[in-house]
Enzyme design. Structure first.
Site, PDB file in Angstrom:
ATOM      1  N   GLY A 177       0.852  -1.195   0.000  1.00  0.00           N
ATOM      2  CA  GLY A 177       0.000   0.000   0.000  1.00  0.00           C
ATOM      3  C   GLY A 177       0.881   1.237   0.000  1.00  0.00           C
ATOM      4  CG  HIS A 231       2.308   0.540  17.864  1.00  0.00           C
ATOM      5  ND1 HIS A 231       1.234  -0.304  17.850  1.00  0.00           N
ATOM      6  CD2 HIS A 231       2.178   1.274  16.726  1.00  0.00           C
ATOM      7  CE1 HIS A 231       0.492  -0.092  16.782  1.00  0.00           C
ATOM      8  NE2 HIS A 231       1.054   0.871  16.075  1.00  0.00           N
ATOM      9  CB  ILE A 232       7.486   4.761  18.402  1.00  0.00           C
ATOM     10  CG1 ILE A 232       8.759   3.939  18.109  1.00  0.00           C
ATOM     11  CG2 ILE A 232       7.126   4.709  19.877  1.00  0.00           C
ATOM     12  CD1 ILE A 232      10.032   4.542  18.689  1.00  0.00           C
ATOM     13  CB  ILE A 279       3.336   2.415   4.675  1.00  0.00           C
ATOM     14  CG1 ILE A 279       2.426   3.471   5.330  1.00  0.00           C
ATOM     15  CG2 ILE A 279       4.629   2.257   5.472  1.00  0.00           C
ATOM     16  CD1 ILE A 279       1.865   3.068   6.695  1.00  0.00           C
ATOM     17  CD  GLU A 314       1.006  -3.189  19.785  1.00  0.00           C
ATOM     18  OE1 GLU A 314       1.827  -3.766  19.037  1.00  0.00           O
ATOM     19  OE2 GLU A 314       0.647  -2.015  19.623  1.00  0.00           O
ATOM     20  CB  ILE A 356       6.594  -1.085  10.800  1.00  0.00           C
ATOM     21  CG1 ILE A 356       6.450  -1.158   9.272  1.00  0.00           C
ATOM     22  CG2 ILE A 356       8.050  -0.970  11.215  1.00  0.00           C
ATOM     23  CD1 ILE A 356       6.780   0.145   8.565  1.00  0.00           C
ATOM     24  CB  ALA A 357       2.174  -4.562   9.543  1.00  0.00           C
ATOM     25  NE  ARG A 358      -2.859  -2.045  14.017  1.00  0.00           N
ATOM     26  CZ  ARG A 358      -2.341  -0.830  13.756  1.00  0.00           C
ATOM     27  NH1 ARG A 358      -1.041  -0.685  13.619  1.00  0.00           N
ATOM     28  NH2 ARG A 358      -3.118   0.227  13.662  1.00  0.00           N
ATOM     29  NE  ARG A 364      -5.548  -7.500   0.253  1.00  0.00           N
ATOM     30  CZ  ARG A 364      -6.353  -6.692   0.930  1.00  0.00           C
ATOM     31  NH1 ARG A 364      -7.458  -7.154   1.434  1.00  0.00           N
ATOM     32  NH2 ARG A 364      -6.051  -5.425   1.124  1.00  0.00           N
TER      33      ARG A 364
HETATM   34  C1  8YV Z   1      -0.665   4.740  15.616  1.00  0.00           C
HETATM   35  C2  8YV Z   1      -0.515   3.010  13.755  1.00  0.00           C
HETATM   36  O1  8YV Z   1       0.235   5.524  16.293  1.00  0.00           O
HETATM   37  O2  8YV Z   1      -1.620   4.462  12.279  1.00  0.00           O
HETATM   38  C3  8YV Z   1      -1.483   3.312  12.673  1.00  0.00           C
HETATM   39  O3  8YV Z   1      -2.129   2.370  12.189  1.00  0.00           O
HETATM   40  O4  8YV Z   1      -0.213   1.902  13.993  1.00  0.00           O
HETATM   41  C4  8YV Z   1       0.126   4.109  14.516  1.00  0.00           C
HETATM   42  O5  8YV Z   1       0.490   5.114  13.622  1.00  0.00           O
HETATM   43  C5  8YV Z   1      -1.341   3.844  16.602  1.00  0.00           C
HETATM   44  O6  8YV Z   1      -2.222   2.949  15.991  1.00  0.00           O
HETATM   45  C6  8YV Z   1      -2.082   4.661  17.662  1.00  0.00           C
HETATM   46  O7  8YV Z   1      -3.341   5.087  17.236  1.00  0.00           O
END
Ligand code: 8YV
Length: 327
Positions: free
Chosen positions: A155, A286-287, A157, A268, A237-239, A178
């Site tokens: 996507g 998660h920064i 990013i 987390e 850096i996704a989830r 996908r």
């Molecule tokens: C957020 C993120 O800081 O935008 C997202 O999906 O993972 C981060 O940028 C986090 O989700 C807090 O809302």
């Protein structure tokens, strides 16, 4: 009577002031941790809410006929929302795309660099007073420039990371998604579409930038890690939940891959205890979107979604369409 807005977590004062012009605002600057029942009760007393990625909005907290009309997430990811349930309850969902793309891509690159070049591991060594003399093999890591970057999820990013890699670092960029990008976008990113197996087997550095869903749950587990090069690094850096953290810890322990850089975790803010013990993993809380400018842009866009919804009848960056008359 002004609509009532619940701001779920602490936020910039300027954003609260902007909302206060048109709304009665309940803030949470003290960062009170709502129990699930308390959170549901609070939502029941408000017309809109500004949430972060850790605040759930689903059928359970909304109830059958919610007062709530909009939940504006201060995040691009929205796996804390049950969008179909929100749509049937007449609740507009919005997120914050675009404003964090470049900042998050920067951080993805920082994690690639830190992991490949063993930056945190070597810093801990230095701080512990263990650095006695130079050695030819001291913290020798993996090359970044000229290596092959694999991107899973292509996507906004993913594409921003690809551009940095191809144009700035002369990397060969391969990706799996996908759907394949159109030829123009592939050319801009200098990225080549491959199947998932080729991606896993060929990447020197594999970065995950796909959204979390049932389909992406544990899409990197023991079987996928086994296909990666023993010299490879994995960056998430996704989830959390996209990677099976227990399987990753085992692979790192057995040096089946060289290292990992993680900004997100299953469950987390808890982190798998085995990951915490390993030297060959860079861990951040998660920064990826955390610069002052970007966090302000995200908060502003979330607030602007609420303002646009109540003043003009539609959010700026909605995730669903709510039937007329429900809102
Ligand atoms: C957020 C993120 O800081 O935008 C997202 O999906 O993972 C981060 O940028 C986090 O989700 C807090 O809302």
């Amino acid at each position: 009577m002004k609509p009532k807005i619940l701001v779920a977590r602490p936020i910039f004062e300027s954003v609260l002031q902007k909302l206060a012009v048109s709304f009665e605002v309940t803030d949470n600057q003290i960062d009170h941790a709502w129990e699930p029942a308390e959170w549901a009760r609070q939502l029941g007393q408000h017309d809109g809410t500004l949430t972060t990625g850790s605040d759930p909005v689903n059928a359970l907290v909304l109830g059958p006929q919610p007062r709530l009309k909009i939940a504006a997430n201060m995040a691009v990811g929205f796996n804390n929302f049950d969008v179909p349930a929100m749509t049937s309850a007449g609740v507009v969902a919005s997120n914050t795309p675009d404003v964090l793309t470049e900042t998050t891509a920067d951080f993805g690159f920082a994690l690639i660099m830190a992991t490949a070049r063993r930056m945190t591991e070597s810093e801990h060594f230095l701080r512990a007073g263990l650095w006695k003399q130079w050695r030819y093999d001291m913290f020798a890591g993996a090359e970044v420039h000229g290596s092959t970057l694999g991107i899973l999820g292509m996507g906004r990013i993913g594409q921003a990371i690809a551009k940095r890699a191809a144009h700035g670092f002369g990397m060969e960029v391969i990706y799996h998604n996908r759907s394949r990008l159109d030829a123009d976008k592939e050319a801009q990113c200098k990225a080549r579409f491959v199947d998932k197996q080729t991606l896993l087997q060929s990447a020197d550095h594999l970065i995950l930038v796909l959204p979390y869903s049932h389909a992406s749950h544990h899409c990197i587990g023991a079987a996928e890690l086994a296909q990666m090069k023993p010299t490879a690094t994995l960056i998430n850096i996704a989830r959390g939940g996209i990677v099976d953290d227990a399987a990753l810890a085992q692979a790192l322990l057995e040096k089946r891959i060289a290292g990992a850089g993680l900004d997100v975790y299953e469950g987390e803010p808890s982190v798998h205890p085995e990951l915490l013990k390993l030297p060959n993993v860079v861990l951040t809380p998660h920064i990826a979107s955390a610069t002052v400018k970007t966090r302000l842009a995200m908060a502003d866009l979330a607030a602007d979604n609420i303002i646009a919804f109540f003043s003009r009848g539609h959010a700026l960056t909605p995730l669903n369409t709510v039937a007329a008359g429900r809102a």
